[in-house]
Design an enzyme around this catalytic site. Structure first.
Site, short mmCIF file in Angstrom:
data_model
loop_
_atom_site.label_atom_id
_atom_site.label_comp_id
_atom_site.label_asym_id
_atom_site.label_seq_id
_atom_site.Cartn_x
_atom_site.Cartn_y
_atom_site.Cartn_z
N ALA A 80 0.87 -1.18 0.00
CA ALA A 80 0.00 0.00 0.00
C ALA A 80 0.91 1.23 0.00
O ALA A 80 2.07 1.15 0.38
CB ALA A 80 -0.88 -0.01 1.24
N GLY A 123 0.61 -5.00 0.66
CA GLY A 123 -0.56 -5.02 -0.21
C GLY A 123 -0.26 -5.63 -1.58
O GLY A 123 -1.14 -6.18 -2.23
N GLU A 126 -0.59 -9.20 -1.08
CA GLU A 126 -2.03 -9.46 -0.91
C GLU A 126 -2.75 -9.43 -2.26
O GLU A 126 -3.65 -10.23 -2.52
CB GLU A 126 -2.63 -8.44 0.06
CG GLU A 126 -2.13 -8.65 1.49
CD GLU A 126 -2.56 -7.55 2.45
OE1 GLU A 126 -2.43 -6.36 2.08
OE2 GLU A 126 -3.03 -7.87 3.55
N GLU A 146 4.23 -5.29 7.07
CA GLU A 146 3.43 -4.27 7.75
C GLU A 146 3.81 -4.12 9.22
O GLU A 146 3.81 -3.01 9.77
CB GLU A 146 1.93 -4.59 7.65
CG GLU A 146 1.33 -4.44 6.25
CD GLU A 146 1.45 -5.69 5.39
OE1 GLU A 146 2.27 -6.58 5.72
OE2 GLU A 146 0.72 -5.77 4.39
N1 DAK Z 1 4.60 3.26 -0.47
C1 DAK Z 1 5.00 4.46 -1.00
N2 DAK Z 1 6.18 4.64 -1.63
C2 DAK Z 1 6.99 3.58 -1.73
C3 DAK Z 1 6.65 2.30 -1.21
C4 DAK Z 1 5.39 2.16 -0.56
N3 DAK Z 1 4.96 1.02 -0.06
N4 DAK Z 1 7.68 1.47 -1.45
C5 DAK Z 1 8.61 2.19 -2.11
N5 DAK Z 1 8.19 3.45 -2.27
C6 DAK Z 1 8.89 4.56 -2.92
C7 DAK Z 1 10.04 5.05 -2.05
O1 DAK Z 1 9.57 5.95 -1.08
C8 DAK Z 1 10.93 5.72 -3.09
O2 DAK Z 1 10.38 6.96 -3.43
P1 DAK Z 1 11.26 8.32 -3.32
O3 DAK Z 1 11.80 8.35 -1.94
O4 DAK Z 1 12.33 8.11 -4.37
O5 DAK Z 1 10.29 9.41 -3.65
C9 DAK Z 1 10.76 4.82 -4.31
O6 DAK Z 1 9.55 4.11 -4.11
C10 DAK Z 1 11.87 3.79 -4.45
O7 DAK Z 1 11.96 3.08 -3.24
P2 DAK Z 1 13.34 2.87 -2.45
O8 DAK Z 1 14.29 4.01 -2.70
O9 DAK Z 1 13.01 2.58 -1.03
O10 DAK Z 1 13.90 1.57 -3.20
P3 DAK Z 1 14.89 0.48 -2.62
O11 DAK Z 1 15.22 -0.41 -3.78
O12 DAK Z 1 15.99 1.10 -1.84
O13 DAK Z 1 14.00 -0.35 -1.56
C11 DAK Z 1 12.02 -1.55 -0.79
C12 DAK Z 1 12.92 -1.11 -1.99
C13 DAK Z 1 10.82 -2.28 -1.38
C14 DAK Z 1 12.81 -2.50 0.10
C15 DAK Z 1 11.62 -0.30 0.03
O14 DAK Z 1 11.15 0.69 -0.88
C16 DAK Z 1 10.55 -0.58 1.04
O15 DAK Z 1 10.86 -1.14 2.11
N6 DAK Z 1 9.31 -0.19 0.74
C17 DAK Z 1 8.19 -0.32 1.66
C18 DAK Z 1 7.71 -1.74 1.72
C19 DAK Z 1 6.56 -1.90 2.71
O16 DAK Z 1 6.75 -1.61 3.91
N7 DAK Z 1 5.39 -2.36 2.25
C20 DAK Z 1 4.21 -2.52 3.09
C21 DAK Z 1 3.42 -1.25 3.11
S1 DAK Z 1 1.99 -1.36 4.20
C22 DAK Z 1 -5.60 -2.01 3.70
C23 DAK Z 1 -5.18 -2.77 2.64
C24 DAK Z 1 -3.83 -3.04 2.51
C25 DAK Z 1 -2.91 -2.51 3.36
C26 DAK Z 1 -3.34 -1.77 4.43
C27 DAK Z 1 -4.69 -1.49 4.64
N8 DAK Z 1 -6.95 -1.71 3.87
C28 DAK Z 1 -7.92 -2.01 2.74
C29 DAK Z 1 -7.45 -1.17 5.08
C30 DAK Z 1 -1.50 -2.79 3.13
C31 DAK Z 1 -0.52 -2.16 3.83
C32 DAK Z 1 0.84 -2.20 3.29
O17 DAK Z 1 1.13 -2.77 2.25
#
Ligand code: DAK
Length: 272
Positions: A80, A123, A126, A146
């Site tokens: 997400a 997400g 998912e 998450e």
């Molecule tokens: N959201 C927003 N931006 C993201 C992102 C994300 N999940 N993942 C990456 N980006 C963005 C980064 O911020 C960066 O943007 P800038 O800073 O350049 O503007 C760009 O993409 C490139 O990312 P990185 O520089 O971080 O790239 P790396 O290769 O160094 O790292 C990475 C890749 C995948 C390891 C890292 O980006 C990372 O850890 N990303 C976050 C992964 C994460 O935590 N995912 C879970 C998110 S929570 C719901 C339904 C679903 C959900 C919730 C509620 N409802 C219906 C209620 C789901 C929740 C989630 O998924």
């Protein structure tokens, strides 16, 4: 005064670039490509609404028999959109339009294959699990991180992962937030098949093409019964399957399929 010349093709190109989900149809297969590469295809509300809208349109389009959902080589989807989520308050969450979009995606009646390369997290994982099965590139990475953000999976991560990989692996993943690679995902039962990164999309499209050639009524009933098995006790599931079998057997396409086999010819299904 400064004049800027904009041609029609510029406008068409920029509109295509801004599309968050690019739909391309080849034969009876619709490929939906998530298109936020700058954010690793993070699933913001606009993207989810676009995706569910395209799926809803495909559901009633008789020319589409199967769907492939894909991303790019770096990411299927990294979850997400955390930046968007950071701006949401309790009221936003209460009337969160993503909830309906997710429900619509999960309810899609035709087969979906997820063609996954790169990050498939939160997400994103998912979403891939909402597909009927996943084909992954050798460098794909899966996880539900998450918990590391002080939240939890919100679109089926705790439920579908438990069913796909079993409690031990699922709980390890959702509680530690650790990722697994494609090989581990294959062993765990999260993905159906792994292949070279460059071959993922073509393989998924080829299998979708094969499925899309079969009788749509039978295909939809098979998907429906398989999904029902996750909700029902065995005896209930068996009677649900039995009733579905009778319905499918009363279709014209059933007669066509059997007649084609007996007469050694290719069937021509009419979706009737
Ligand atoms: N959201 C927003 N931006 C993201 C992102 C994300 N999940 N993942 C990456 N980006 C963005 C980064 O911020 C960066 O943007 P800038 O800073 O350049 O503007 C760009 O993409 C490139 O990312 P990185 O520089 O971080 O790239 P790396 O290769 O160094 O790292 C990475 C890749 C995948 C390891 C890292 O980006 C990372 O850890 N990303 C976050 C992964 C994460 O935590 N995912 C879970 C998110 S929570 C719901 C339904 C679903 C959900 C919730 C509620 N409802 C219906 C209620 C789901 C929740 C989630 O998924």
């Amino acid at each position: 005064m400064i004049y800027i010349k904009i041609t029609i093709s510029d406008i068409t190109m920029s509109a295509a670039q801004e599309k968050l989900v690019i739909g391309t149809q080849q034969g009876r297969v619709l490929t939906l490509t998530l298109n936020r590469p700058q954010a690793l295809n993070a699933l913001n509300t606009a993207l989810l609404i676009e995706l569910s809208g395209q799926l809803q349109a495909a559901d009633t389009n008789e020319d589409i028999g199967a769907v492939v959902i894909t991303g790019n080589q770096k990411a299927f989807a990294a979850g997400a959109d955390v930046k968007e989520m950071a701006t949401m308050n309790a009221i936003d969450l209460h009337r969160d339009p993503r909830v309906q979009a997710w429900a619509d995606i999960a309810r899609f009646s035709k087969p979906i294959i997820a063609a996954v390369n790169g990050f498939c997290l939160g997400g994103g994982c998912e979403l891939a699990m909402c597909a009927d099965y996943i084909i992954a590139g050798h460098k794909a990475v899966f996880g539900q991180p998450e918990v590391k953000l002080g939240i939890m999976p919100g679109a089926g991560g705790t439920q579908r992962l438990m069913r796909l990989v079993g409690p031990a692996k699922a709980k390890q993943m959702v509680l530690t937030g650790a990722t697994i690679n494609a090989k581990e995902a294959l062993q765990a039962g999260l993905v159906a098949e792994t292949t070279a990164a460059e071959a993922v999309l073509e393989k998924a499209q080829s299998q979708a093409k094969q499925i899309a050639r079969y009788a749509p009524i039978a295909v939809a009933a098979i998907k429906d019964c398989c999904n029902k098995s996750l909700d029902l006790e065995l005896q209930q599931g068996l009677s649900y399957e039995r009733r579905s079998y009778c319905v499918v057997s009363s279709s014209e396409d059933r007669n066509e399929g059997i007649d084609a086999f007996l007469n050694k010819r290719k069937p021509e299904y009419q979706n009737r």
